[in-house]
Design a protein around this motif. Structure first.
Motif, PDB file in Angstrom:
ATOM      1  N   ASP A  16       0.816  -1.226   0.000  1.00  0.00           N
ATOM      2  CA  ASP A  16       0.000   0.000   0.000  1.00  0.00           C
ATOM      3  C   ASP A  16       0.850   1.277   0.000  1.00  0.00           C
ATOM      4  OD1 ASP A  16       0.961   0.095   2.585  1.00  0.00           O
ATOM      5  OD2 ASP A  16      -1.002   0.117   3.547  1.00  0.00           O
ATOM      6  N   GLY A  17       2.182   1.116  -0.111  1.00  0.00           N
ATOM      7  CA  GLY A  17       3.054   2.275  -0.195  1.00  0.00           C
ATOM      8  C   GLY A  17       3.493   2.839   1.143  1.00  0.00           C
ATOM      9  N   ARG A  18       3.123   2.175   2.237  1.00  0.00           N
ATOM     10  CA  ARG A  18       3.528   2.631   3.567  1.00  0.00           C
ATOM     11  C   ARG A  18       4.852   1.984   3.954  1.00  0.00           C
ATOM     12  NH1 ARG A  18       1.008   6.305   6.473  1.00  0.00           N
ATOM     13  NH2 ARG A  18       1.254   5.170   8.396  1.00  0.00           N
ATOM     14  N   LEU A  19       5.646   2.711   4.679  1.00  0.00           N
ATOM     15  CA  LEU A  19       6.925   2.227   5.164  1.00  0.00           C
ATOM     16  C   LEU A  19       6.665   1.190   6.250  1.00  0.00           C
ATOM     17  CD1 LEU A  19      10.009   2.667   5.090  1.00  0.00           C
ATOM     18  CD2 LEU A  19       9.674   4.503   6.761  1.00  0.00           C
ATOM     19  N   LYS A  20       7.284   0.007   6.118  1.00  0.00           N
ATOM     20  CA  LYS A  20       7.103  -1.066   7.111  1.00  0.00           C
ATOM     21  C   LYS A  20       7.737  -0.676   8.438  1.00  0.00           C
ATOM     22  CE  LYS A  20       7.418  -4.551   3.492  1.00  0.00           C
ATOM     23  NZ  LYS A  20       8.275  -5.624   2.970  1.00  0.00           N
ATOM     24  N   ALA A  21       8.952  -0.170   8.394  1.00  0.00           N
ATOM     25  CA  ALA A  21       9.677   0.258   9.591  1.00  0.00           C
ATOM     26  C   ALA A  21      10.817   1.169   9.159  1.00  0.00           C
ATOM     27  CB  ALA A  21      10.239  -0.952  10.336  1.00  0.00           C
ATOM     28  N   ILE A  22      11.251   2.014  10.070  1.00  0.00           N
ATOM     29  CA  ILE A  22      12.405   2.864   9.802  1.00  0.00           C
ATOM     30  C   ILE A  22      13.642   2.003  10.054  1.00  0.00           C
ATOM     31  CG2 ILE A  22      13.664   4.940  10.485  1.00  0.00           C
ATOM     32  CD1 ILE A  22      10.941   6.073  11.460  1.00  0.00           C
ATOM     33  N   ALA A  58       2.036  10.289   5.454  1.00  0.00           N
ATOM     34  CA  ALA A  58       1.490   9.434   4.404  1.00  0.00           C
ATOM     35  C   ALA A  58       2.282   8.137   4.258  1.00  0.00           C
ATOM     36  CB  ALA A  58       1.455  10.180   3.068  1.00  0.00           C
ATOM     37  N   VAL A  59       3.543   8.133   4.690  1.00  0.00           N
ATOM     38  CA  VAL A  59       4.348   6.917   4.556  1.00  0.00           C
ATOM     39  C   VAL A  59       4.596   6.198   5.872  1.00  0.00           C
ATOM     40  CG1 VAL A  59       5.496   7.570   2.406  1.00  0.00           C
ATOM     41  CG2 VAL A  59       6.533   8.205   4.569  1.00  0.00           C
ATOM     42  N   HIS A  60       4.529   6.909   7.015  1.00  0.00           N
ATOM     43  CA  HIS A  60       4.789   6.243   8.297  1.00  0.00           C
ATOM     44  C   HIS A  60       4.195   7.055   9.433  1.00  0.00           C
ATOM     45  CE1 HIS A  60       7.179   4.370  11.561  1.00  0.00           C
ATOM     46  NE2 HIS A  60       7.223   3.335  10.747  1.00  0.00           N
ATOM     47  N   GLU A  61       3.687   6.363  10.461  1.00  0.00           N
ATOM     48  CA  GLU A  61       3.058   7.074  11.578  1.00  0.00           C
ATOM     49  C   GLU A  61       4.065   7.847  12.426  1.00  0.00           C
ATOM     50  OE1 GLU A  61       3.891   2.868  12.898  1.00  0.00           O
ATOM     51  OE2 GLU A  61       2.838   3.720  11.191  1.00  0.00           O
ATOM     52  N   ASP A  62       5.322   7.438  12.441  1.00  0.00           N
ATOM     53  CA  ASP A  62       6.320   8.164  13.228  1.00  0.00           C
ATOM     54  C   ASP A  62       6.973   9.251  12.369  1.00  0.00           C
ATOM     55  OD1 ASP A  62       8.017   9.065  15.166  1.00  0.00           O
ATOM     56  OD2 ASP A  62       9.077   7.160  15.471  1.00  0.00           O
TER      57      ASP A  62
END
Length: 102
Positions: A16-22, A58-62
């Protein structure tokens, strides 16, 4: 250790285009930050902090961590009052932006 080509940044993102983790590894995180700076922020444009937050959210909650990494890594510059941001052109490793681990 085996020397292999760096993995593409795309594998850090879910379908979905979201970053899994930093990424925790500095080289991986640096590659991600370069990708985010180039894809989310136009060169020669000033962004207000809410715009930066919205793009990163848009890519990560943090998004605060991503914003901080982008600034400390030299990918974005920030005014002293923290209100305006600009994408930086990075010719290579940051020149003294981040203290090197000895």
């Amino acid at each position: 250790m085996t020397s292999h080509p760096s993995r593409p940044v795309a594998d850090l993102f879910s379908a979905d285009g979201r970053l899994k983790a930093i990424p925790r590894k500095p080289a991986r995180r640096e590659a991600l930050l370069a990708h985010l700076a180039e894809t989310l922020f136009e060169a020669d444009r000033t962004y207000r902090e809410p715009e930066v937050n919205e793009a990163l959210r848009a890519v990560h909650e943090d998004f605060p961590a991503l914003r901080r990494f982008l600034v400390t890594g030299g990918f974005l510059s920030r005014t002293k009052d923290g209100a305006d941001y600009r994408r930086q052109q990075r010719p290579g490793p940051p020149g003294g932006t981040i203290p090197a681990a000895a």
